[in-house]
Design a protein around this motif. Structure first.
Motif, mmCIF file in Angstrom:
data_model
loop_
_atom_site.group_PDB
_atom_site.id
_atom_site.type_symbol
_atom_site.label_atom_id
_atom_site.label_comp_id
_atom_site.label_asym_id
_atom_site.label_seq_id
_atom_site.Cartn_x
_atom_site.Cartn_y
_atom_site.Cartn_z
ATOM 1 N N HIS A 60 -2.063 7.425 6.124
ATOM 2 C CA HIS A 60 -1.879 6.559 4.967
ATOM 3 C C HIS A 60 -1.862 7.476 3.748
ATOM 4 N N MET A 61 -1.522 6.929 2.614
ATOM 5 C CA MET A 61 -1.369 7.748 1.417
ATOM 6 C C MET A 61 -2.638 8.514 1.078
ATOM 7 N N LEU A 62 -3.784 7.920 1.240
ATOM 8 C CA LEU A 62 -5.041 8.549 0.847
ATOM 9 C C LEU A 62 -5.933 8.910 2.031
ATOM 10 N N SER A 63 -5.369 8.996 3.220
ATOM 11 C CA SER A 63 -6.198 9.196 4.418
ATOM 12 C C SER A 63 -6.889 10.557 4.461
ATOM 13 N N GLY A 64 -6.413 11.534 3.727
ATOM 14 C CA GLY A 64 -7.100 12.818 3.659
ATOM 15 C C GLY A 64 -8.364 12.750 2.817
ATOM 16 N N TRP A 65 -8.384 11.857 1.839
ATOM 17 C CA TRP A 65 -9.549 11.702 0.970
ATOM 18 C C TRP A 65 -10.486 10.605 1.458
ATOM 19 N N TYR A 66 -9.915 9.536 2.022
ATOM 20 C CA TYR A 66 -10.697 8.384 2.469
ATOM 21 C C TYR A 66 -10.301 8.026 3.897
ATOM 22 N N PRO A 67 -10.672 8.867 4.863
ATOM 23 C CA PRO A 67 -10.190 8.656 6.235
ATOM 24 C C PRO A 67 -10.660 7.358 6.882
ATOM 25 N N ASP A 68 -11.780 6.816 6.457
ATOM 26 C CA ASP A 68 -12.322 5.622 7.104
ATOM 27 C C ASP A 68 -12.269 4.375 6.226
ATOM 28 N N ASP A 69 -11.527 4.431 5.117
ATOM 29 C CA ASP A 69 -11.481 3.302 4.185
ATOM 30 C C ASP A 69 -10.076 2.700 4.197
ATOM 31 N N LEU A 70 -9.851 1.776 5.141
ATOM 32 C CA LEU A 70 -8.530 1.178 5.305
ATOM 33 C C LEU A 70 -8.090 0.437 4.044
ATOM 34 N N HIS A 71 -9.012 -0.215 3.357
ATOM 35 C CA HIS A 71 -8.659 -0.957 2.140
ATOM 36 C C HIS A 71 -8.089 -0.024 1.079
ATOM 37 N N ARG A 72 -8.769 1.073 0.803
ATOM 38 C CA ARG A 72 -8.253 2.045 -0.180
ATOM 39 C C ARG A 72 -6.911 2.626 0.266
ATOM 40 N N ASN A 73 -6.790 2.881 1.541
ATOM 41 C CA ASN A 73 -5.541 3.440 2.055
ATOM 42 C C ASN A 73 -4.385 2.454 1.925
ATOM 43 N N MET A 74 -4.653 1.183 2.152
ATOM 44 C CA MET A 74 -3.601 0.173 1.996
ATOM 45 C C MET A 74 -3.184 0.054 0.527
ATOM 46 N N ILE A 75 -4.154 0.121 -0.383
ATOM 47 C CA ILE A 75 -3.824 0.099 -1.806
ATOM 48 C C ILE A 75 -3.015 1.342 -2.167
ATOM 49 N N GLY A 76 -3.429 2.488 -1.650
ATOM 50 C CA GLY A 76 -2.674 3.722 -1.899
ATOM 51 C C GLY A 76 -1.252 3.626 -1.378
ATOM 52 N N ASP A 77 -1.079 3.090 -0.179
ATOM 53 C CA ASP A 77 0.267 2.897 0.381
ATOM 54 C C ASP A 77 1.084 1.935 -0.477
ATOM 55 N N GLY A 78 0.445 0.866 -0.937
ATOM 56 C CA GLY A 78 1.141 -0.099 -1.780
ATOM 57 C C GLY A 78 1.588 0.519 -3.099
ATOM 58 N N LEU A 79 0.728 1.316 -3.724
ATOM 59 C CA LEU A 79 1.105 1.991 -4.972
ATOM 60 C C LEU A 79 2.218 3.004 -4.726
ATOM 61 N N PHE A 80 2.151 3.684 -3.599
ATOM 62 C CA PHE A 80 3.204 4.632 -3.226
ATOM 63 C C PHE A 80 4.542 3.903 -3.067
ATOM 64 N N HIS A 81 4.538 2.773 -2.368
ATOM 65 C CA HIS A 81 5.773 2.008 -2.189
ATOM 66 C C HIS A 81 6.270 1.431 -3.514
ATOM 67 N N LEU A 82 5.364 1.066 -4.399
ATOM 68 C CA LEU A 82 5.767 0.606 -5.726
ATOM 69 C C LEU A 82 6.478 1.723 -6.480
ATOM 70 N N LEU A 83 5.956 2.942 -6.399
ATOM 71 C CA LEU A 83 6.617 4.091 -7.028
ATOM 72 C C LEU A 83 8.012 4.300 -6.430
ATOM 73 N N CYS A 84 8.121 4.186 -5.116
ATOM 74 C CA CYS A 84 9.427 4.327 -4.457
ATOM 75 C C CYS A 84 10.396 3.261 -4.950
ATOM 76 N N LEU A 85 9.910 2.034 -5.073
ATOM 77 C CA LEU A 85 10.761 0.954 -5.578
ATOM 78 C C LEU A 85 11.230 1.250 -6.997
ATOM 79 N N LEU A 86 10.338 1.744 -7.842
ATOM 80 C CA LEU A 86 10.720 2.087 -9.214
ATOM 81 C C LEU A 86 11.763 3.198 -9.241
ATOM 82 N N LEU A 87 11.630 4.179 -8.343
ATOM 83 C CA LEU A 87 12.644 5.235 -8.261
ATOM 84 C C LEU A 87 13.998 4.674 -7.840
ATOM 85 N N VAL A 88 13.999 3.801 -6.839
ATOM 86 C CA VAL A 88 15.256 3.201 -6.377
ATOM 87 C C VAL A 88 15.890 2.373 -7.491
ATOM 88 N N LEU A 89 15.101 1.541 -8.152
ATOM 89 C CA LEU A 89 15.642 0.712 -9.231
ATOM 90 C C LEU A 89 16.149 1.572 -10.394
#
Length: 140
Positions: A32-61
């Motif tokens: 996940h986006m933050l799995s190196g910093w928070y290997p056992d925190d799925l909630h933080r990792n999902m938020i990190g993935d969501g922010l990463f995908h939001l950045l990707c969407l902004l780049l595409v747009l």
């Protein structure tokens, strides 16, 4: 560099990020986006993935908006730029997130450096292929 080529690079960076996030994060589940910093925190990792995908969407747009402003762009410039932009994404993300910050690795485990380096090699290859596709054809 033309406006169309810059637009294609931005679009390619966003598409490359989406491919990374969808394939490596979601389908393969290697990290996940933050799995190196928070290997056992799925909630933080999902938020990190969501922010990463939001950045990707902004780049595409942004890439689409820039393409719209650039007007007609030859197909070779568009697709070459998309490939090169994807490669630039891999190189920047691979160096910054994998090697410098340690936010995550492509795949953790005994061969994580090999996976990280392969990601960088793929990025460099995409830049080279993209530039070859985008360049002017020489008339004979």
């Amino acid at each position: 560099m033309t406006k169309g080529a810059r637009a294609a690079l931005v679009l390619g960076a966003g598409i490359g990020g989406f491919v990374d996030g969808i394939v490596i994060h979601q389908l393969l589940g290697w990290h996940h986006m933050l799995s190196g910093w928070y290997p056992d925190d799925l909630h933080r990792n999902m938020i990190g993935d969501g922010l990463f995908h939001l950045l990707c969407l902004l780049l595409v747009l942004t890439g689409v908006a820039l393409l719209n402003r650039a007007g007609a762009v030859p197909a070779r410039v568009l697709w070459g730029g998309v490939l090169a932009g994807w490669g630039v994404f891999n190189l920047v993300e691979g160096v910054v997130d994998h090697l410098v910050l340690g936010v995550h690795h492509v795949r953790t485990g005994p061969h994580e450096l090999a996976y990280d380096l392969a990601f960088l090699v793929l990025g460099a290859a995409l830049v080279v292929v993209g530039r070859l596709v985008a360049r002017e054809r020489v008339a004979r």
